[in-house]
Design a protein around this motif. Structure first.
Motif, PDB file in Angstrom:
ATOM      1  N   HIS A 142       0.685  -7.277   8.774  1.00 50.51           N
ATOM      2  CA  HIS A 142       1.663  -6.734   8.181  1.00 50.51           C
ATOM      3  C   HIS A 142       2.379  -5.006   8.585  1.00 50.51           C
ATOM      4  O   HIS A 142       1.260  -5.068   8.895  1.00 50.51           O
ATOM      5  CB  HIS A 142       1.847  -7.000   6.654  1.00 50.51           C
ATOM      6  N   HIS A 143       3.034  -4.763   7.792  1.00 48.42           N
ATOM      7  CA  HIS A 143       2.762  -3.288   8.302  1.00 48.42           C
ATOM      8  C   HIS A 143       3.845  -2.462   7.317  1.00 48.42           C
ATOM      9  O   HIS A 143       4.245  -3.076   6.093  1.00 48.42           O
ATOM     10  CB  HIS A 143       4.263  -2.384   9.554  1.00 48.42           C
ATOM     11  N   TYR A 144       3.881  -1.412   6.838  1.00 51.04           N
ATOM     12  CA  TYR A 144       3.868  -0.308   5.679  1.00 51.04           C
ATOM     13  C   TYR A 144       4.249   1.702   6.546  1.00 51.04           C
ATOM     14  O   TYR A 144       3.693   1.897   7.178  1.00 51.04           O
ATOM     15  CB  TYR A 144       3.145  -0.486   4.485  1.00 51.04           C
ATOM     16  N   GLN A 167       2.708   1.627  10.004  1.00 61.48           N
ATOM     17  CA  GLN A 167       0.804   1.852   9.901  1.00 61.48           C
ATOM     18  C   GLN A 167       0.859   0.430   9.459  1.00 61.48           C
ATOM     19  O   GLN A 167       1.409  -0.431   9.254  1.00 61.48           O
ATOM     20  CB  GLN A 167      -0.142   2.122   8.580  1.00 61.48           C
ATOM     21  N   TYR A 168       0.090  -0.327  10.645  1.00 61.14           N
ATOM     22  CA  TYR A 168      -0.106  -2.367  10.526  1.00 61.14           C
ATOM     23  C   TYR A 168      -2.018  -2.375   9.842  1.00 61.14           C
ATOM     24  O   TYR A 168      -2.727  -1.668  10.561  1.00 61.14           O
ATOM     25  CB  TYR A 168      -0.300  -2.097  12.102  1.00 61.14           C
ATOM     26  N   ALA A 169      -1.149  -3.205   8.860  1.00 58.87           N
ATOM     27  CA  ALA A 169      -2.580  -4.050   8.628  1.00 58.87           C
ATOM     28  C   ALA A 169      -3.265  -5.603   9.467  1.00 58.87           C
ATOM     29  O   ALA A 169      -3.104  -5.941  10.367  1.00 58.87           O
ATOM     30  CB  ALA A 169      -2.417  -4.626   7.357  1.00 58.87           C
ATOM     31  N   GLU A 170      -4.645  -5.432   9.177  1.00 62.72           N
ATOM     32  CA  GLU A 170      -4.917  -6.338   9.813  1.00 62.72           C
ATOM     33  C   GLU A 170      -4.521  -8.030   9.466  1.00 62.72           C
ATOM     34  O   GLU A 170      -4.787  -8.774  10.803  1.00 62.72           O
ATOM     35  CB  GLU A 170      -6.626  -6.408   9.145  1.00 62.72           C
ATOM     36  N   SER A 171      -3.126  -8.144   8.433  1.00 62.85           N
ATOM     37  CA  SER A 171      -3.046  -9.270   8.441  1.00 62.85           C
ATOM     38  C   SER A 171      -1.630  -9.391   8.981  1.00 62.85           C
ATOM     39  O   SER A 171      -0.854 -10.960   8.506  1.00 62.85           O
ATOM     40  CB  SER A 171      -2.686  -8.640   6.496  1.00 62.85           C
ATOM     41  N   SER A 205       0.328   6.730   2.370  1.00 59.61           N
ATOM     42  CA  SER A 205       1.290   5.706   2.051  1.00 59.61           C
ATOM     43  C   SER A 205       2.086   6.074   0.510  1.00 59.61           C
ATOM     44  O   SER A 205       1.482   7.192   0.146  1.00 59.61           O
ATOM     45  CB  SER A 205       0.917   4.100   1.703  1.00 59.61           C
ATOM     46  N   GLY A 264      -5.298   0.725  15.411  1.00 58.94           N
ATOM     47  CA  GLY A 264      -4.957   0.600  13.945  1.00 58.94           C
ATOM     48  C   GLY A 264      -4.876  -1.293  13.764  1.00 58.94           C
ATOM     49  O   GLY A 264      -5.065  -1.797  12.718  1.00 58.94           O
ATOM     50  N   LEU A 265      -4.294  -1.631  15.117  1.00 64.24           N
ATOM     51  CA  LEU A 265      -4.888  -3.069  15.105  1.00 64.24           C
ATOM     52  C   LEU A 265      -5.266  -3.898  15.006  1.00 64.24           C
ATOM     53  O   LEU A 265      -5.189  -4.785  14.795  1.00 64.24           O
ATOM     54  CB  LEU A 265      -3.384  -3.422  15.725  1.00 64.24           C
ATOM     55  N   ASP A 321       0.041   5.343  -1.645  1.00 60.40           N
ATOM     56  CA  ASP A 321      -1.199   6.197  -2.096  1.00 60.40           C
ATOM     57  C   ASP A 321      -0.538   7.465  -2.412  1.00 60.40           C
ATOM     58  O   ASP A 321      -1.815   8.358  -3.396  1.00 60.40           O
ATOM     59  CB  ASP A 321      -2.405   5.923  -0.059  1.00 60.40           C
TER      60      ASP A 321
END
Length: 116
Positions: free
Chosen positions: A71-73, A65-69, A32, A114-115, A35
């Protein structure tokens, strides 16, 4: 090489220490902007400016990239394997060898994993 990036622009970009740092860091794993800023010790605006230039020249790709929350970035990965500069017959030639594209099925699997 991208149609939007001529040989002189590509060489100037590769001469930039920040662009090289981003390509080096993203050659091992997608990263990211946050990062990259931390790893390469540069400000977020510097990261974003170089990322745009690298993407314009086809040296960097952007994925989600998908976060557990939920959200994506964006994450970035180097698409270049190596660059060859040749001087022959009075001409400068720059050849960019690209990394092989990830298969669609492999990309889907990576995104799905990733999900979880």
């Amino acid at each position: 090489m991208s149609e939007e990036c001529d040989e002189a622009e590509l060489l100037a970009l590769l001469d930039d220490e920040y662009a090289r740092a981003i390509l080096t860091a993203t050659s091992t794993e997608p990263m990211s902007a946050t990062d990259l800023a931390e790893t390469c010790e540069m400000s977020p605006p510097t990261v974003y400016r170089r990322v745009e230039r690298l993407k314009d020249c086809g040296l960097l790709a952007e994925d989600m990239q998908y976060a557990e929350s939920g959200h994506h970035y964006a994450v970035y990965r180097a698409t270049v394997d190596h660059v060859t500069v040749s001087f022959a017959d009075g001409e400068l030639t720059v050849d960019v060898a690209r990394q092989e594209e990830e298969a669609v099925a492999d990309r889907f699997t990576r995104l799905y994993e990733g999900l979880r």
